[in-house]
Design an enzyme around this catalytic site. Sequence first.
Site, mmCIF file in Angstrom:
data_model
loop_
_atom_site.group_PDB
_atom_site.id
_atom_site.type_symbol
_atom_site.label_atom_id
_atom_site.label_comp_id
_atom_site.label_asym_id
_atom_site.label_seq_id
_atom_site.Cartn_x
_atom_site.Cartn_y
_atom_site.Cartn_z
ATOM 1 N N ASP A 16 -1.095 -2.550 11.098
ATOM 2 C CA ASP A 16 -2.158 -2.855 10.779
ATOM 3 C C ASP A 16 -2.815 -2.194 9.082
ATOM 4 O O ASP A 16 -1.788 -3.010 8.350
ATOM 5 C CB ASP A 16 -3.356 -1.791 11.318
ATOM 6 C CG ASP A 16 -2.807 -0.411 11.051
ATOM 7 O OD1 ASP A 16 -2.458 0.207 9.814
ATOM 8 O OD2 ASP A 16 -3.462 0.887 11.671
ATOM 9 N N GLY A 46 20.270 -5.848 5.472
ATOM 10 C CA GLY A 46 19.989 -6.671 6.628
ATOM 11 C C GLY A 46 20.203 -5.765 8.067
ATOM 12 O O GLY A 46 20.900 -6.769 8.981
ATOM 13 N N ARG A 89 7.771 -3.712 1.056
ATOM 14 C CA ARG A 89 6.211 -4.190 0.276
ATOM 15 C C ARG A 89 5.572 -4.171 1.724
ATOM 16 O O ARG A 89 5.812 -4.295 2.771
ATOM 17 C CB ARG A 89 6.433 -5.869 0.172
ATOM 18 C CG ARG A 89 7.332 -6.092 -1.333
ATOM 19 C CD ARG A 89 7.456 -7.068 -1.229
ATOM 20 N NE ARG A 89 8.144 -7.254 -2.759
ATOM 21 C CZ ARG A 89 7.817 -6.869 -3.391
ATOM 22 N NH1 ARG A 89 6.950 -6.105 -4.152
ATOM 23 N NH2 ARG A 89 8.991 -6.376 -5.181
ATOM 24 N N HIS A 96 9.896 1.860 11.292
ATOM 25 C CA HIS A 96 9.698 3.563 9.924
ATOM 26 C C HIS A 96 11.075 4.318 10.660
ATOM 27 O O HIS A 96 10.556 4.185 11.492
ATOM 28 C CB HIS A 96 9.049 3.557 10.082
ATOM 29 C CG HIS A 96 8.460 4.391 8.978
ATOM 30 N ND1 HIS A 96 8.435 4.366 7.153
ATOM 31 C CD2 HIS A 96 8.348 5.909 8.562
ATOM 32 C CE1 HIS A 96 8.728 4.712 6.321
ATOM 33 N NE2 HIS A 96 8.643 6.102 7.853
ATOM 34 N N GLY A 114 -2.974 -0.180 6.941
ATOM 35 C CA GLY A 114 -2.690 1.065 6.277
ATOM 36 C C GLY A 114 -0.797 1.171 6.221
ATOM 37 O O GLY A 114 -0.816 -0.444 6.198
#
Length: 201
Positions: A141, A12, A91, A109, A143
């Site tokens: 999105d 976190g 996830r 990311h 993907g």
Amino acid sequence: MIKLGVLCSGRGTDLQSIIDAIADGKLNAEIAVVLTDKPNVMALERAQKAQIKNLCIDRKKFDSKADFETALLNELKAAGVDLVILAGFMRILSPSFVHEYKERIMNIHPSLLPSFPGAHAHRDVLAYGVKISGCTVHFVDEGTDSGPIIMQAAVEVKDDDTEETLAARVLEQEHIIYPKAIQLYVEGKLEIVGRKVISTP
Ligand code: GAR
């Protein structure tokens, strides 16, 4: 005030950067709820400490991904969440979840997308031997790590880097750009045009 729902899986620190940016007046939003998919993770403690509603929706307690995601959505909706923030949430959300919050889910990311998507970005970066890595904030999105890019920051990859040293250097940048990207959204300055995000001045 825009209400954020922050989804985490672990430590976190990205969540903490958002909590801190709000406290410092750099981000004009409210975290309505923090949700985790695992129990006893530090993200829950950080939310607790900041007196933010927090809840574990334990994936292991659900028979299906659909049921798990319905539980997540119920909590996000109950909290009146406008924008879903994935902060180390490990996830992949299904298309039906993404549609429920279409263009209102952001992820960070730890690589310069579209290079090195997936769950082991730093390992993949080091194995490939690139000299520059970084982090990417993007809209989610259908993907995996493929949605329109909002903001990126680059860092040097050093010859003696390990996954841990590289991750730490990238995290410093994550903690700077994630709150900034969210603030642009709050100010209504992000426009999605095709697969690009235009940030208006
Ligand atoms: C961060 O590096 C984030 O970019 C990454 O997990 C870490 C979470 O750190 N996210 C992903 O890899 C998503 N696929 P944190 O728990 O300390 O915020």
